[in-house]
Design an enzyme around this catalytic site. Structure first.
Site, short mmCIF file in Angstrom:
data_model
loop_
_atom_site.label_atom_id
_atom_site.label_comp_id
_atom_site.label_asym_id
_atom_site.label_seq_id
_atom_site.Cartn_x
_atom_site.Cartn_y
_atom_site.Cartn_z
CB CYS A 50 -0.70 0.10 2.05
SG CYS A 50 -1.34 -1.69 1.90
CG ASP A 82 -4.83 -2.96 8.70
OD1 ASP A 82 -4.08 -2.66 9.12
OD2 ASP A 82 -6.41 -2.97 8.82
CB CYS A 123 -1.76 0.77 4.75
SG CYS A 123 -2.73 -1.37 5.01
CG ASP A 124 -7.09 -0.81 5.52
OD1 ASP A 124 -6.57 -0.84 4.49
OD2 ASP A 124 -7.58 -1.13 6.15
CE LYS A 125 -8.20 -0.34 10.90
NZ LYS A 125 -7.33 -1.32 10.29
CB CYS A 195 -6.58 -4.41 -0.45
SG CYS A 195 -5.57 -4.78 1.11
CD GLU A 445 -9.19 -4.68 9.77
OE1 GLU A 445 -8.69 -5.98 9.09
OE2 GLU A 445 -9.10 -3.82 9.82
CB SER A 471 -10.62 -7.18 6.75
OG SER A 471 -10.85 -6.56 5.47
#
Length: 569
Positions: A50, A82, A123-125, A195, A445, A471
């Site tokens: 990511c 993640d 990435c996510d966070k 993702c 998650e 997730s």
């Protein structure tokens, strides 16, 4: 207005000669020292695909800042993958990283008195963490998403990382061979980028546009697309324009802007993690934006964008039909989007979207008056098992009700092992507890668990509830964020093996067939477990973090009584 108001504190005047000497050691001269300093923060690293391109993207942004009369200063914050942390103890670090990212960006910006900020995240966070920092600092800021991964391909089918997780379950029950699993593994992720479905990263990227802190069209370009340079160049110019005009994040990210953000999550069937991140971001802005607010918006908003995991398409497909602007224009035309909200362009959302049209001959974005569902892709549930609420993604779900006996697990690993060892049967309600913000700590998650269920063919035959998270790639009747969590004595910690749990995602209820008196009796016998971590970052987080209902935040503002106490002291 002095656009060098902050940086002058660190570099102007005879007394700051030592500070300027440090900058001169890094190649700055009189010209650069006399310009506003712009922080260019990213979560570049080699721990996740990511973030692989973020330094290269920062270079382009810095060039644009230099050409626009600013002095860019690049720095990085941490980020957790993640996907790689999933399914083991490492996932406890994921949500905590959101706070560390926000804290570290805040500290660097404050320590060096930078005048403005560009934040790049993958990435996510890292996306909400970067936007939280922008709100804390409230200096002119622009957010830019690092970009989605291109879809993988195998046998004529698009692949995402979720397909690999589900393939593990399929292999476990003999539905595919080891060679087939290997082929899915080696084809799913073809290169850099986040993702590919409407999982958490792409959901929060859409939020960044809808809330107005990112440039239009910036959230849909793939990470490796050469056309990204146009967006990056425009980002560098935009932050300088904001600095000159004095527009700051709190001017942009208002209560109405948060409502816009929740709308786009609902319309696209976005990640359940948005229910944590939006209240956490709002808290940094001093705005009360609750899960009840989010629930009302979801109830009023059609779900009309057909994206994985509930739908057919990946983020790149949305990009090809015009990106998130097409979705925002649909909402605006339907009267479901506040067009008067200010954005980082210096114009309103309505002005940004005035020339956008819904493309014909495509079925990624449906007409809003002919949606996939009349209500949004997420649902808030409440009941005697979740008095403070829980959340489920209903996008793409055909089965919205379930009633069955509880199978109790006090950790994610215990549940995963039970699935792999084929101890779960159709009808069961899996309960994973002591995985909440404090109890985990960190709200792990559960993609390894939910994907394994789907891989075994049980994804639509069972339900799962947890005080942890899911997730953005999770699908099925999987209910997370159950609050209060087990570690603080919430009802999810009181249920026993075989108790009958009833879930109704249509009416929004989550109950166990126990009387209030029985729950009170069990509560008297309940004892809080010892913390999993006696020291370190996870222990510190567990001490500070609040309920999932409030976004699992650690940054609580002082109350009036706190202030009085400080004055008295």
């Amino acid at each position: 207005m002095d656009i060098r108001e902050k940086s002058k504190i660190a570099v102007a005047g005879p007394e700051r000669a030592p500070h300027r000497a440090m900058y001169r050691a890094m190649g700055l001269g009189d010209k650069e020292l006399g310009q506003p300093f712009i922080g260019v923060a990213s979560t570049w690293n080699e721990v996740t695909p990511c973030n692989l391109t973020l330094h290269d993207q920062a270079v382009v942004i810095k060039e644009a800042i230099l050409k626009s009369g600013g002095t860019p200063r690049e720095f990085t914050a941490i980020s957790v993958s993640d996907g790689i942390a999933m399914g083991h103890e490492g996932m406890k670090s994921s949500l905590i990283s959101r706070e560390v990212i926000a804290d570290s960006v805040e500290l660097v910006m404050r320590a060096h008195s930078y005048d403005a900020l560009v934040g790049i995240a993958g990435c996510d966070k890292s996306l909400p963490g970067m936007m939280m920092a922008m709100l804390r600092l409230n200096v002119p800021s622009v957010f830019v998403y690092g970009g989605t991964i291109m879809p993988g391909h195998l046998n004529g089918k698009d692949l995402t990382i979720v397909d690999v997780y589900e393939a593990v379950g399929s292999y476990n029950v003999g539905k595919i061979t080891k060679e087939e699993l290997y082929q899915i593994e080696t084809h799913a992720c073809p290169g850099a980028g986040s993702c590919g479905g409407q999982f958490t990263a792409n959901t929060m990227a859409c939020v960044s546009e809808a809330i107005g802190i990112a440039l239009p069209l910036s959230s849909s370009y793939p990470a490796i697309d050469p056309e990204r340079k146009k967006i990056l160049d425009a980002t560098g110019k935009a932050v300088m324009s904001l600095l000159k005009s004095g527009i700051k994040p709190k001017d942009i990210m208002t209560k109405k802007a948060f409502e816009n953000a929740a709308r786009v999550v609902a319309a696209t069937g976005g990640s359940t993690n948005a229910v944590l991140h939006l209240p956490a971001m709002a808290h940094e802005a001093g705005i009360n934006f609750t899960i009840e607010d989010i629930e009302n918006i979801f109830h009023q908003t059609p779900y009309f964008v057909d994206l994985k995991p509930g739908g057919k398409y990946v983020a790149y497909d949305l990009h090809k039909v015009g990106g998130i602007s097409v979705v925002l224009k649909q909402l605006l035309d339907a009267g479901l989007f506040h067009g008067d909200c200010l954005t980082v362009t210096g114009q309103t959302q309505a002005e940004n979207l005035q020339d956008i049209k819904l493309p014909k001959d495509q079925d990624v974005v449906y007409p809003i008056n002919k949606p996939l569902s009349s209500t949004g892709g997420l649902k808030i549930l409440k009941g005697n098992l979740a008095p403070e609420g829980a959340v489920v993604k209903v996008a793409g779900l055909l089965k919205l009700q379930h009633k069955g006996p509880a199978k109790i697990f006090n950790s994610e690993q215990d549940c995963f092992h039970a699935i792999i060892n084929k101890k779960i049967k159709a009808g069961d309600v899996l309960v994973i507890r002591y995985e909440g913000p404090k109890g985990g700590p960190g709200m792990r998650e559960m993609l390894s668990v939910t994907a394994a269920l789907y891989g075994q063919g049980l994804g639509t035959e069972c339900a799962l509830i947890t005080d942890g998270r899911f997730s953005g790639g999770t699908r099925g009747l999987m209910i997370g964020h159950v609050a209060p969590e087990a570690y603080v004595g919430g009802p999810i910690g009181l249920i026993q093996e075989g108790d009958i749990i009833e879930i109704n995602a249509e009416s929004g209820t989550l109950n166990v067939e126990l009387s209030n008196l029985e729950l009170e009796k069990r509560k008297l016998k309940w004892k809080q477990p010892k913390p999993n971590y006696p020291s370190g970052a996870l222990a510190k987080y567990a001490k500070l973090v609040g309920s999932a209902k409030e976004g699992a935040i650690t940054n609580y503002a002082l109350t009036e009584e706190d202030i009085k106490e400080y004055v008295r002291a």
